[in-house]
Design an enzyme around this catalytic site. Structure first.
Site, PDB file in Angstrom:
ATOM      1  N   SER A 189       0.797  -1.227   0.000  1.00 45.41           N
ATOM      2  CA  SER A 189       0.000   0.000   0.000  1.00 45.41           C
ATOM      3  C   SER A 189       0.827   1.273   0.000  1.00 45.41           C
ATOM      4  O   SER A 189       0.373   2.294  -0.490  1.00 45.41           O
ATOM      5  CB  SER A 189      -0.965  -0.007   1.188  1.00 45.41           C
ATOM      6  OG  SER A 189      -0.277  -0.193   2.400  1.00 45.41           O
ATOM      7  N   HIS A 217      -5.172  -3.388  -2.986  1.00 45.48           N
ATOM      8  CA  HIS A 217      -4.772  -2.429  -4.025  1.00 45.48           C
ATOM      9  C   HIS A 217      -4.572  -3.065  -5.397  1.00 45.48           C
ATOM     10  O   HIS A 217      -4.217  -2.368  -6.345  1.00 45.48           O
ATOM     11  CB  HIS A 217      -3.496  -1.699  -3.598  1.00 45.48           C
ATOM     12  CG  HIS A 217      -3.682  -0.952  -2.314  1.00 45.48           C
ATOM     13  ND1 HIS A 217      -4.262   0.302  -2.254  1.00 45.48           N
ATOM     14  CD2 HIS A 217      -3.428  -1.305  -1.033  1.00 45.48           C
ATOM     15  CE1 HIS A 217      -4.329   0.690  -1.010  1.00 45.48           C
ATOM     16  NE2 HIS A 217      -3.827  -0.265  -0.233  1.00 45.48           N
ATOM     17  N   LYS A 249     -11.803   0.699  -2.444  1.00 43.00           N
ATOM     18  CA  LYS A 249     -10.706   1.285  -3.230  1.00 43.00           C
ATOM     19  C   LYS A 249     -11.118   1.299  -4.699  1.00 43.00           C
ATOM     20  O   LYS A 249     -11.901   2.152  -5.086  1.00 43.00           O
ATOM     21  CB  LYS A 249      -9.416   0.536  -2.913  1.00 43.00           C
ATOM     22  CG  LYS A 249      -9.070   0.735  -1.421  1.00 43.00           C
ATOM     23  CD  LYS A 249      -7.766   0.146  -1.020  1.00 43.00           C
ATOM     24  CE  LYS A 249      -7.355   0.615   0.362  1.00 43.00           C
ATOM     25  NZ  LYS A 249      -8.103   0.003   1.477  1.00 43.00           N
TER      26      LYS A 249
HETATM   27  N1  PMP Z   1      -5.297  -3.884   3.570  1.00 46.24           N
HETATM   28  C1  PMP Z   1      -4.581  -2.984   2.881  1.00 46.24           C
HETATM   29  C2  PMP Z   1      -3.365  -3.434   2.149  1.00 46.24           C
HETATM   30  C3  PMP Z   1      -4.976  -1.639   2.877  1.00 46.24           C
HETATM   31  O1  PMP Z   1      -4.238  -0.730   2.245  1.00 46.24           O
HETATM   32  C4  PMP Z   1      -6.139  -1.266   3.562  1.00 46.24           C
HETATM   33  C5  PMP Z   1      -6.657   0.153   3.537  1.00 46.24           C
HETATM   34  N2  PMP Z   1      -5.818   1.107   3.990  1.00 46.24           N
HETATM   35  C6  PMP Z   1      -6.830  -2.234   4.272  1.00 46.24           C
HETATM   36  C7  PMP Z   1      -6.396  -3.537   4.257  1.00 46.24           C
HETATM   37  C8  PMP Z   1      -8.036  -1.879   5.101  1.00 46.24           C
HETATM   38  O2  PMP Z   1      -9.168  -1.756   4.321  1.00 46.24           O
HETATM   39  P1  PMP Z   1     -10.385  -0.865   4.826  1.00 46.24           P
HETATM   40  O3  PMP Z   1     -10.011   0.546   4.510  1.00 46.24           O
HETATM   41  O4  PMP Z   1     -11.548  -1.362   4.051  1.00 46.24           O
HETATM   42  O5  PMP Z   1     -10.521  -1.092   6.294  1.00 46.24           O
END
Ligand code: PMP
Length: 400
Positions: A189, A217, A249
């Site tokens: 991320s 992502h 996303k």
């Molecule tokens: N996993 C990854 C790799 C992420 O980047 C994110 C979001 N920042 C999440 C999980 C969490 O997802 P959510 O925003 O739906 O809680």
């Protein structure tokens, strides 16, 4: 009495963070349209959202959400296992399983909850006696919720050097007697690079470990029909049983899912506390997400292609200017600056020129690797990308 004053301790920790120039701050968006955000009196081009396909304000999603809310109301009213599981949820789960080539998909209200719940169920089976009987091997740059999930499960956490398959193998071999799960982000991320999934699947097969991929992502962005990084790597459920994806996303909605073999998913239903004890997402949101999934999957509007063209344009421009891009081919295109204060300054300079890019600083990224996390979206226009490159050059070009 010598009891620790928790409030005082929190205040001290907060003050230390402020002193280090690392205080996180909240901003309020007053209005949005496509990639534009109005914040107070100013309109900025957003280059830090994860709305990679620009679906968040798509009229068909808005129409589906509104129509379903008219029919079914707003809140689901209960947890899935009580009376909150609506046919819209079931239909979305079926579509997600079909898209990702997995037997069954299970909805969670957020990605953080999906990771916490799935890991806790898989590693600890919700059972105190099982604590410590498992090892969770994870990439050092995995999302915080994967790390927290392993800790919550009481599993032994072993982190390996980023993207280093040999190091991952060493970690697995060091624990031959524990049940093992290897968890990795599909696309990282904060770096935007893709995990070596084929190799990781290989060592999991050899070492008898379960592979769990968080493709928050990659889903919608990579692979045939946007089915994600596993599909791109040609890995089926047999090679990589568990896939977690988020709906907030590329799909422009909110929520998440875990997909895999039906028996494993049913085990997660039984033991994942973040599934069992929380209110199901609004059914209308599931209805909107189904529309998003169809658009993303079929790409009838050429959004994935447009995103790909934007990524190539940004990279070519940044490389020509000598900007410190990282080795990423995804929508996440960070510029590595190192110093957190400089990253903050650069973000402020960009904002002054009309571009919203967040500075990412420790502890979110390792010390010395503060960066500007630029993200691209099909909602952008080519001239906005050119404008950003010009602004970046002015804001950080002179930096060594
Ligand atoms: N996993 C990854 C790799 C992420 O980047 C994110 C979001 N920042 C999440 C999980 C969490 O997802 P959510 O925003 O739906 O809680």
């Amino acid at each position: 009495m010598s009891r620790i004053d928790l409030l005082a301790r929190l205040e001290t920790a907060r003050a230390a963070r402020e002193e280090a120039g690392l205080l996180r701050r909240l901003r309020t968006v007053d209005a949005r349209e496509g990639a534009l955000r109005r914040i107070g009196e100013r309109t900025l081009v957003d280059f830090c959202s994860n709305d990679y396909l620009g679906l968040a304000d798509h009229p068909d999603l808005v129409a589906a959400l509104t129509a379903a809310a008219g029919r079914d109301g707003v809140g689901s009213g209960a947890a899935h296992l009580v009376s909150g599981h609506h046919r819209e949820h079931a239909a979305l789960e079926e579509q997600l399983a079909d898209w990702t080539g997995r037997e069954r998909a299970l909805l969670f209200s957020t990605g953080v909850m999906a990771n916490l719940g799935a890991m806790q169920a898989l590693l600890g089976a919700g059972n105190v006696a099982a604590r410590g009987a498992s090892v969770c091997v994870q990439d050092r740059l995995n999302h915080a919720s994967l790390i927290d999930g392993a800790l919550l499960a009481g599993s032994r956490l072993q982190r390996y050097a980023h993207g280093d398959v040999d190091d991952a193998m060493r970690a697995l071999r060091a624990e031959p007697d524990r049940g093992a799960l290897l968890a990795t982000d599909g696309v990282f991320s904060m770096d935007g690079d893709v995990a070596p999934l084929r190799e990781l699947a290989g060592i999991c097969r050899d070492e008898g470990a379960v592979l769990y991929v968080d493709d928050a992502h990659g889903l919608g962005v990579l692979g045939p029909r946007g089915a994600g990084s596993l599909a791109e790597a040609g890995l089926s459920q047999a090679d990589a049983p568990l896939l977690m994806g988020t709906l907030g996303k590329a799909l422009g909605c909110a929520g998440a899912f875990v997909a895999g073999p039906a028996a494993m998913i049913d085990g997660i239903v039984q033991f994942a506390r973040t599934y069992i004890y929380t209110t199901a997402m609004p059914p209308a949101l599931a209805a909107a997400t189904r529309v998003a999934l169809t658009i993303a999957r079929n790409d009838t509007e050429g959004r994935r292609k447009r995103l790909g063209i934007h990524i190539a344009r940004f990279r070519a421009g940044a490389e020509a200017l000598g900007l410190p891009v990282m080795p990423s081919r995804t929508a996440i295109q960070p510029l590595l600056l190192g110093d957190p204060e400089f990253a903050m300054k650069a973000a402020t300079r960009l904002e002054d020129r009309g571009y919203l890019v967040t500075a990412i600083r420790p502890p979110t990224v390792p010390a010395g690797s503060a960066r500007l996390r630029v993200t691209l979206s099909a909602a952008h226009e080519a001239d906005q990308i050119d404008g950003l490159l010009e602004a970046l050059n002015a804001a950080i070009g002179a930096h060594p």
